[in-house]
Design a protein around this motif. Structure first.
Motif, mmCIF file in Angstrom:
data_model
loop_
_atom_site.group_PDB
_atom_site.id
_atom_site.type_symbol
_atom_site.label_atom_id
_atom_site.label_comp_id
_atom_site.label_asym_id
_atom_site.label_seq_id
_atom_site.Cartn_x
_atom_site.Cartn_y
_atom_site.Cartn_z
ATOM 1 N N VAL A 171 0.833 -1.202 0.000
ATOM 2 C CA VAL A 171 0.000 0.000 0.000
ATOM 3 C C VAL A 171 0.866 1.250 0.000
ATOM 4 O O VAL A 171 0.631 2.195 -0.761
ATOM 5 N N LEU A 172 1.897 1.259 0.844
ATOM 6 C CA LEU A 172 2.793 2.418 0.893
ATOM 7 C C LEU A 172 3.537 2.576 -0.426
ATOM 8 O O LEU A 172 3.762 3.699 -0.895
ATOM 9 N N GLY A 173 3.917 1.456 -1.022
ATOM 10 C CA GLY A 173 4.592 1.511 -2.313
ATOM 11 C C GLY A 173 3.698 2.060 -3.406
ATOM 12 O O GLY A 173 4.139 2.886 -4.232
ATOM 13 N N TRP A 174 2.453 1.610 -3.411
ATOM 14 C CA TRP A 174 1.499 2.111 -4.410
ATOM 15 C C TRP A 174 1.277 3.611 -4.223
ATOM 16 O O TRP A 174 1.178 4.364 -5.202
ATOM 17 N N ALA A 175 1.175 4.045 -2.980
ATOM 18 C CA ALA A 175 0.964 5.466 -2.705
ATOM 19 C C ALA A 175 2.151 6.293 -3.194
ATOM 20 O O ALA A 175 1.983 7.364 -3.793
ATOM 21 N N ALA A 176 3.363 5.788 -2.949
ATOM 22 C CA ALA A 176 4.564 6.502 -3.398
ATOM 23 C C ALA A 176 4.608 6.574 -4.917
ATOM 24 O O ALA A 176 4.928 7.621 -5.497
ATOM 25 N N ASP A 177 4.278 5.465 -5.589
ATOM 26 C CA ASP A 177 4.280 5.434 -7.054
ATOM 27 C C ASP A 177 3.248 6.398 -7.636
ATOM 28 O O ASP A 177 3.433 6.925 -8.739
ATOM 29 N N ALA A 178 2.159 6.609 -6.889
ATOM 30 C CA ALA A 178 1.097 7.500 -7.364
ATOM 31 C C ALA A 178 1.416 8.966 -7.089
ATOM 32 O O ALA A 178 0.626 9.852 -7.424
ATOM 33 N N GLY A 179 2.575 9.227 -6.450
ATOM 34 C CA GLY A 179 2.985 10.597 -6.195
ATOM 35 C C GLY A 179 2.481 11.184 -4.886
ATOM 36 O O GLY A 179 2.499 12.402 -4.704
ATOM 37 N N ALA A 180 2.036 10.313 -3.964
ATOM 38 C CA ALA A 180 1.556 10.817 -2.673
ATOM 39 C C ALA A 180 2.692 11.505 -1.910
ATOM 40 O O ALA A 180 3.856 11.114 -2.029
ATOM 41 N N SER A 181 2.355 12.493 -1.136
ATOM 42 C CA SER A 181 3.358 13.219 -0.355
ATOM 43 C C SER A 181 3.873 12.347 0.785
ATOM 44 O O SER A 181 3.241 11.360 1.179
ATOM 45 N N ARG A 182 5.027 12.737 1.336
ATOM 46 C CA ARG A 182 5.577 12.025 2.485
ATOM 47 C C ARG A 182 4.608 12.063 3.659
ATOM 48 O O ARG A 182 4.466 11.079 4.397
ATOM 49 N N ALA A 183 3.937 13.183 3.835
ATOM 50 C CA ALA A 183 2.981 13.303 4.948
ATOM 51 C C ALA A 183 1.815 12.333 4.766
ATOM 52 O O ALA A 183 1.360 11.708 5.731
ATOM 53 N N THR A 184 1.322 12.197 3.535
ATOM 54 C CA THR A 184 0.218 11.279 3.267
ATOM 55 C C THR A 184 0.642 9.838 3.518
ATOM 56 O O THR A 184 -0.100 9.043 4.119
ATOM 57 N N ILE A 185 1.831 9.480 3.076
ATOM 58 C CA ILE A 185 2.328 8.120 3.276
ATOM 59 C C ILE A 185 2.518 7.839 4.762
ATOM 60 O O ILE A 185 2.201 6.746 5.253
ATOM 61 N N ALA A 186 3.047 8.819 5.495
ATOM 62 C CA ALA A 186 3.224 8.649 6.934
ATOM 63 C C ALA A 186 1.877 8.447 7.631
ATOM 64 O O ALA A 186 1.752 7.639 8.556
ATOM 65 N N ARG A 187 0.845 9.186 7.181
ATOM 66 C CA ARG A 187 -0.479 9.022 7.781
ATOM 67 C C ARG A 187 -1.070 7.654 7.455
ATOM 68 O O ARG A 187 -1.710 7.021 8.296
ATOM 69 N N LEU A 188 -0.845 7.178 6.237
ATOM 70 C CA LEU A 188 -1.290 5.838 5.865
ATOM 71 C C LEU A 188 -0.698 4.787 6.796
ATOM 72 O O LEU A 188 -1.397 3.897 7.287
ATOM 73 N N ALA A 189 0.601 4.905 7.024
ATOM 74 C CA ALA A 189 1.274 3.946 7.905
ATOM 75 C C ALA A 189 0.718 4.041 9.325
ATOM 76 O O ALA A 189 0.477 3.013 9.975
ATOM 77 N N SER A 190 0.495 5.247 9.797
ATOM 78 C CA SER A 190 -0.053 5.440 11.137
ATOM 79 C C SER A 190 -1.453 4.847 11.244
ATOM 80 O O SER A 190 -1.805 4.219 12.256
ATOM 81 N N SER A 191 -2.263 5.039 10.214
ATOM 82 C CA SER A 191 -3.618 4.482 10.198
ATOM 83 C C SER A 191 -3.583 2.971 10.342
ATOM 84 O O SER A 191 -4.335 2.384 11.133
ATOM 85 N N MET A 192 -2.707 2.333 9.578
ATOM 86 C CA MET A 192 -2.649 0.868 9.587
ATOM 87 C C MET A 192 -2.055 0.327 10.881
ATOM 88 O O MET A 192 -2.521 -0.682 11.409
ATOM 89 N N ARG A 193 -1.026 0.998 11.413
ATOM 90 C CA ARG A 193 -0.464 0.541 12.695
ATOM 91 C C ARG A 193 -1.484 0.671 13.824
ATOM 92 O O ARG A 193 -1.617 -0.214 14.675
ATOM 93 N N GLY A 194 -2.211 1.785 13.833
ATOM 94 C CA GLY A 194 -3.232 1.965 14.859
ATOM 95 C C GLY A 194 -4.330 0.930 14.756
ATOM 96 O O GLY A 194 -4.815 0.422 15.778
ATOM 97 N N PHE A 195 -4.729 0.605 13.540
ATOM 98 C CA PHE A 195 -5.752 -0.426 13.333
ATOM 99 C C PHE A 195 -5.249 -1.781 13.824
ATOM 100 O O PHE A 195 -5.988 -2.534 14.467
ATOM 101 N N GLY A 196 -3.982 -2.081 13.546
ATOM 102 C CA GLY A 196 -3.406 -3.349 14.006
ATOM 103 C C GLY A 196 -3.400 -3.454 15.522
ATOM 104 O O GLY A 196 -3.711 -4.516 16.088
ATOM 105 N N THR A 197 -3.069 -2.350 16.203
ATOM 106 C CA THR A 197 -3.088 -2.344 17.674
ATOM 107 C C THR A 197 -4.502 -2.580 18.195
ATOM 108 O O THR A 197 -4.714 -3.320 19.167
ATOM 109 N N PHE A 198 -5.481 -1.969 17.538
ATOM 110 C CA PHE A 198 -6.884 -2.153 17.929
ATOM 111 C C PHE A 198 -7.305 -3.618 17.787
ATOM 112 O O PHE A 198 -7.983 -4.163 18.663
ATOM 113 N N LEU A 199 -6.890 -4.264 16.709
ATOM 114 C CA LEU A 199 -7.243 -5.669 16.495
ATOM 115 C C LEU A 199 -6.706 -6.552 17.625
ATOM 116 O O LEU A 199 -7.377 -7.475 18.080
#
Length: 315
Positions: free
Chosen positions: A62-90
């Motif tokens: 997902v992070l790779g696809w976002a980078a390839d699509a030209g997403a900003s570093r901030a957007t990619i960092a938020r994506l990672a944070s979203s997924m890590r937080g979801f994993g902790t919740f699970l």
């Protein structure tokens, strides 16, 4: 709500819905944050039906696809944070033995120095708004806009905090206002005599606007700032006002957050301690406030280059 079923894996869509509910009602995240995290997760995990499909490899893809699509570093960092937080919740829910994306890494967002109004520019903008309010007595909205901008610049509060203020939150005698920030944390913020004068000028006209409320509304709103139709003003309306008035004035075109940056910079340049600014802005971490030290350093460098005979500047 998703439940751990010994006969089968947990439904991913239900798990995301439960996580969104947790963010909104337990973590008390802002509505913008909740929407962003839900959008991130549903986009990132599209096509996966159960929690078992939420893997580290998928998250890295997902992070790779976002980078390839030209997403900003901030957007990619938020994506990672979203997924890590979801994993902790699970894990907390007992739906995973361990966070599958605990080791997910993302580039740190690049700290960009914010555009700010210099003190002279802010003074000019606010003086223009004061004159507009005084010279157009038939237009109470002009008085409202002056008061909103004065209060934003005086306090550095967030736009969500501004629109949440009720009339009872004001203490005009002591020049303070009670605001509710992120995580429903309440703080009392001081403001000066100029902002007080602007707010009082608006309060003298507020009833003219409040009376425009739809008859279907059973009780009048206690909101300090009102939209043109008499109901509590929304964040988007405030952003539009700030955007328009800063575009018409000398200096950069700003959002309400740009006014917040301007306040922090002005207070620091005036000699305030960084922790005082942290308290004023309602930052939970001092590291968030520290970006303004860089703004001050940039200003110092500009003055040095212009004024020092050995700066090496060719200007």
């Amino acid at each position: 709500m998703a439940t751990a079923d010994p006969t089968g894996p947990v439904d991913l869509d239900e798990a995301i819905t439960a996580y969104v509910r947790y963010l909104r009602h337990v973590s008390a995240r802002s509505e913008n944050t909740v929407r962003a995290y839900e959008r991130d997760l549903r986009t990132a995990l599209e096509g996966i039906t159960t929690v078992d499909g939420f893997t580290l490899n998928r998250a890295r893809d997902v992070l790779g696809w976002a980078a390839d699509a030209g997403a900003s570093r901030a957007t990619i960092a938020r994506l990672a944070s979203s997924m890590r937080g979801f994993g902790t919740f699970l894990v907390h829910q007992g739906w995973c033995a361990a966070n599958p994306v605990a080791t997910l890494k993302a580039p740190l967002p690049r700290r960009v120095l914010p555009k700010v109004l210099r003190q002279q520019q802010a003074a000019g903008l606010l003086d223009d708004l004061r004159r507009a309010a005084q010279e157009d007595p038939a237009n109470p909205i002009a008085a409202r806009d002056w008061a909103m901008l004065e209060l934003l610049f005086a306090t550095g509060m967030r736009v969500s905090e501004l629109v949440g203020i009720d009339c009872g939150d004001l203490d005009l005698l002591n020049h303070t206002v009670r605001v509710t920030g992120k995580g429903n944390k309440t703080r009392v913020v001081p403001f000066g005599a100029t902002a007080s004068a602007a707010v009082q000028a608006w309060l003298a006209r507020r009833e003219e606007v409040r009376s425009r409320q739809h008859r279907g509304q059973s009780q009048p709103t206690n909101a300090l700032f009102l939209g043109a139709r008499g109901a509590r003003i929304g964040s988007r309306q405030v952003r539009d006002v700030v955007n328009v008035v800063t575009a018409q004035a000398e200096g950069p075109r700003l959002s309400p957050h740009g006014i917040r940056h301007s306040t922090a910079t002005a207070v620091l340049e005036g000699g305030a301690d960084l922790r005082v600014v942290q308290e004023l802005l309602g930052h939970s971490s001092l590291s968030t406030t520290q970006i303004y030290t860089h703004v001050g350093t940039e200003r110092l460098r500009a003055v040095f280059d212009q004024a020092h005979p050995r700066s090496g500047s060719t200007d």
